[in-house]
Design an enzyme around this catalytic site. Structure first.
Site, PDB file in Angstrom:
ATOM      1  N   GLU A 161       4.319  -3.914  10.647  1.00  0.00           N
ATOM      2  CA  GLU A 161       2.873  -4.175  10.619  1.00  0.00           C
ATOM      3  C   GLU A 161       2.533  -5.546  10.053  1.00  0.00           C
ATOM      4  OE1 GLU A 161       4.281  -1.362   9.647  1.00  0.00           O
ATOM      5  OE2 GLU A 161       3.534   0.082  11.134  1.00  0.00           O
ATOM      6  N   HIS A 169      -1.650  10.383   6.761  1.00  0.00           N
ATOM      7  CA  HIS A 169      -2.053  10.024   8.118  1.00  0.00           C
ATOM      8  C   HIS A 169      -3.509  10.339   8.412  1.00  0.00           C
ATOM      9  CE1 HIS A 169       1.992   9.006   8.996  1.00  0.00           C
ATOM     10  NE2 HIS A 169       1.836   8.972  10.291  1.00  0.00           N
TER      11      HIS A 169
END
Lengths: 332, 327
Positions: free
Chosen positions: B60, B129
């Protein structure tokens, strides 16, 4: 590491060598002056001096063309000067003045000059390595064939972004020179205590060609970077250089230097890049006392002028506080 | 106009912008061969090729950093981070580089980049999440934060994001991807940033939502009308930066009551900012303290009953509104 260089092994003439010498002397004097100004309170914030490492900036940046880009770390004055940024405006930035290269918003660690392809000092260790990959993508996609010289310290190699950037750069064949100035310490921690292997092996692990050179020898740095630029320019992807170097001053002005002995500093000073090149040039008949004095005087004058310029420059107006927060959209 | 789901509206926006501007390209995790983990980029690799639709490693920080570099190099990248939960790994690049360069370089460098990410809980994905971080990104000057709640907004705002010269954090609530709606087909259809949308007019209370919570607010408004004869105005903020406080303040001055609905935690959250600004600008018009309906102050659990107990519901909104009308 590559072997000892000599003038006879390069095709550099007196003029180019004189330029190297002058630039290294300018950086040295500029940094010494910065140290003085810091103790006088003229320069504030964090100040990281580059003395000792001058050969790295001068030898590598000399290999670039105007269209090429530079990203570097927070010890960035030397790179800025070697790239030809106006010393007056670099000093003015350290003073925080409106005439500074970053308008007084960046300070020592964040120098920028887009016209010179100098896209910044980055003060978060390793943050600029992925950015260099992106510039390489732009070079490839827009077929502009510019090379990005990405300079960082040995402290970077423990960061995840270092590995992400090297991997991406090889995968996407981006024209980036990863140039590691290994000055042996990440702040006060010796690099061999932070790394379980050798730095060039990390690059090799990602299938990136990597060399280690004497970063106290401007000719060795120049030679290695020339090869790296050629490699990148001809579409072969990235290249890695480790330059073994040394900083004479502490990590920053706040560093009491408890982690190393004076002895070590003296030993490294004996290999000083300026002394070395001066000796080589004298031996070759390229330099005499008079010429050296001339360079010394010129450097003194440039640095004095930079200080005067900075002293006389205005502070940025408080009414500019909110300037450059968002760029107005081109359309819509 | 064409009826389509929000994910398809996003894809149309990407397609049109790629066709319009050859500097636009997409990079991200599983956006190519896989078609995007929420199927937003499905088919784009086939249409535009691997030079402009780039599958990246799971890195990322590296890919956001590369997006920044590409933007500095004159391109207009879109980086997809799959979900907002993974953006923590890129937070330094977003906050310290993308959000800072324009100001710190005194206007010399800017980062025209769109970072897309899926947000929100409610899918039993457990605590790591299920984040709602719209407000976190809105905290940083230098970023723009956009969070559409309808297919038409998704298209118009995403297209607008590619015309911006700054970094736009574009947040898509996972519960919204399958929503259907009428979407303009005009390739010049853009929605201006910083314009809240009054979804429903009302006179008794203002319900303010963004991203996913707009839908709880809207359903609550229907319930209030049908069951309690309370007329609620519903405002979708659409952008948290720039923020359209004028529309909110105007509404609160009319209804004299405000309830903020958000999926994020109340503590230190964006709702607190909204409440403070309402107080600063409309204190004398308020007939009750501003109420916040938010996620309970716990990490979201996997178990369905526990997760739903933690997330704000339309019933919670109704309850908050009714509380305001009690003496």
């Amino acid at each position: 590491m590559t072997t000892e260089t000599s003038l006879s092994s390069t095709d550099l003439g007196a003029e180019q060598l004189g330029k190297f010498l002058y630039e290294m002397m300018l950086i040295r004097r500029f940094e010494e002056k910065c140290g003085e100004l810091y103790t006088k309170g003229k320069i504030r914030g964090f100040l990281h001096l580059y003395t000792g490492q001058e050969a790295c900036a001068v030898g590598s940046i000399a290999c670039l063309e105007d269209k090429d880009k530079i990203l570097t770390h927070y010890r960035d004055h030397g790179h800025a000067l070697a790239r030809g940024l106006d010393p007056n405006r670099v000093m003015a930035e350290l003073y925080g003045k409106a005439t500074g290269v970053s308008g007084g918003r960046g300070g020592s660690m964040h120098l920028y000059d887009v016209e010179k392809g100098f896209l910044g000092g980055y003060a978060i260790v390793t943050a600029h390595l992925p950015v260099a990959v992106g510039l390489g993508m732009a070079s490839n996609m827009k077929k502009e064939n510019f090379v990005t010289l990405c300079i960082f310290g040995d402290g970077s190699v423990g960061e995840g972004e270092f590995h992400e950037a090297l991997n991406l750069s090889v995968l996407w064949k981006t024209p980036v020179i990863f140039f590691c100035e290994n000055n042996l310490y990440g702040m006060g921690v010796p690099f061999h205590e932070s790394l379980s292997t050798e730095i060039p092996k990390l690059a090799a692990a990602y299938n990136m060609p990597a060399v280690s050179v004497d970063g106290m020898d401007v000719l060795a740095v120049h030679e290695a970077t020339k090869k790296a630029v050629e490699h990148c320019r001809t579409g072969n992807g990235p290249y890695f250089i480790e330059a073994m170097t040394y900083r004479y001053r502490g990590h920053s002005m706040a560093d009491p230097e408890l982690y190393r002995l004076k002895d070590e500093i003296e030993k490294m000073r004996a290999r000083d890049c300026i002394v070395k090149l001066k000796g080589q040039m004298e031996e070759a008949g390229y330099l005499d006392e008079a010429r050296f004095q001339e360079l010394t005087d010129r450097v003194e004058q440039v640095v004095d002028e930079a200080v005067q310029f900075s002293e006389e420059s205005p502070q940025p107006g408080i009414d500019t506080l909110f300037d450059h927060l968002y760029k107005e959209p081109a359309n819509g | 106009m064409a009826e389509m789901r929000l994910r398809d509206a996003l894809r149309e926006a990407l397609r049109e912008e790629m066709l319009r501007d050859e500097k636009v390209f997409l990079m991200g995790e599983d956006i190519g061969l896989y078609g995007g983990s929420y199927a937003v980029t499905k088919g784009l690799l086939e249409e535009f090729g691997e030079e402009r639709v780039i599958d990246t490693p799971i890195a990322e920080s590296g890919i956001v950093g590369a997006g920044i570099g590409a933007a500095l190099g004159g391109l207009r990248p879109m980086v997809e981070l799959m979900t907002i939960n993974f953006s923590f790994l890129a937070l330094d690049q977003i906050v310290n580089t993308a959000a800072k360069l324009y100001h710190m370089s005194n206007g010399q460098l800017n980062v025209p980049m769109v970072i897309r990410m899926a947000s929100g809980g409610g899918s039993q994905l457990a605590a790591t999440h299920s984040h709602s971080l719209e407000g976190l990104y809105a905290h940083f000057p230098g970023l723009k934060v956009v969070c559409p709640s309808s297919p038409a907004d998704a298209k118009g705002l995403l297209k607008r994001a590619f015309r911006d010269d700054n970094t736009v954090i574009f947040i898509e609530h996972t519960a919204n991807y399958a929503l259907k709606g009428e979407v303009p087909e005009d390739p010049d259809f853009l929605i201006e940033f910083g314009k809240a949308n009054v979804l429903r007019e009302g006179t008794d209370v203002t319900l303010i939502g963004y991203s996913g919570s707009v839908h709880q607010a809207t359903r609550a408004a229907t319930m209030l009308e049908e069951q309690e004869e309370i007329s609620a105005e519903v405002i979708d903020l659409r952008c948290l930066r720039p923020l359209d406080m004028d529309t909110v303040v105007e509404s609160v001055k009319k209804t004299n009551r405000a309830v903020i609905v958000e999926d994020a935690w109340k503590f230190g959250g964006f709702g607190g900012e909204l409440a403070a600004q309402i107080m600063e600008r409309a204190f004398d018009w308020l007939d009750a303290p501003v109420a916040r309906v938010s996620c309970k102050d716990v990490p979201l659990p996997y178990n369905r009953n526990l997760e739903f107990a933690a997330l704000p519901s339309e019933e919670d909104v109704v309850e908050a509104v009714l509380g305001m009308f009690k003496e």
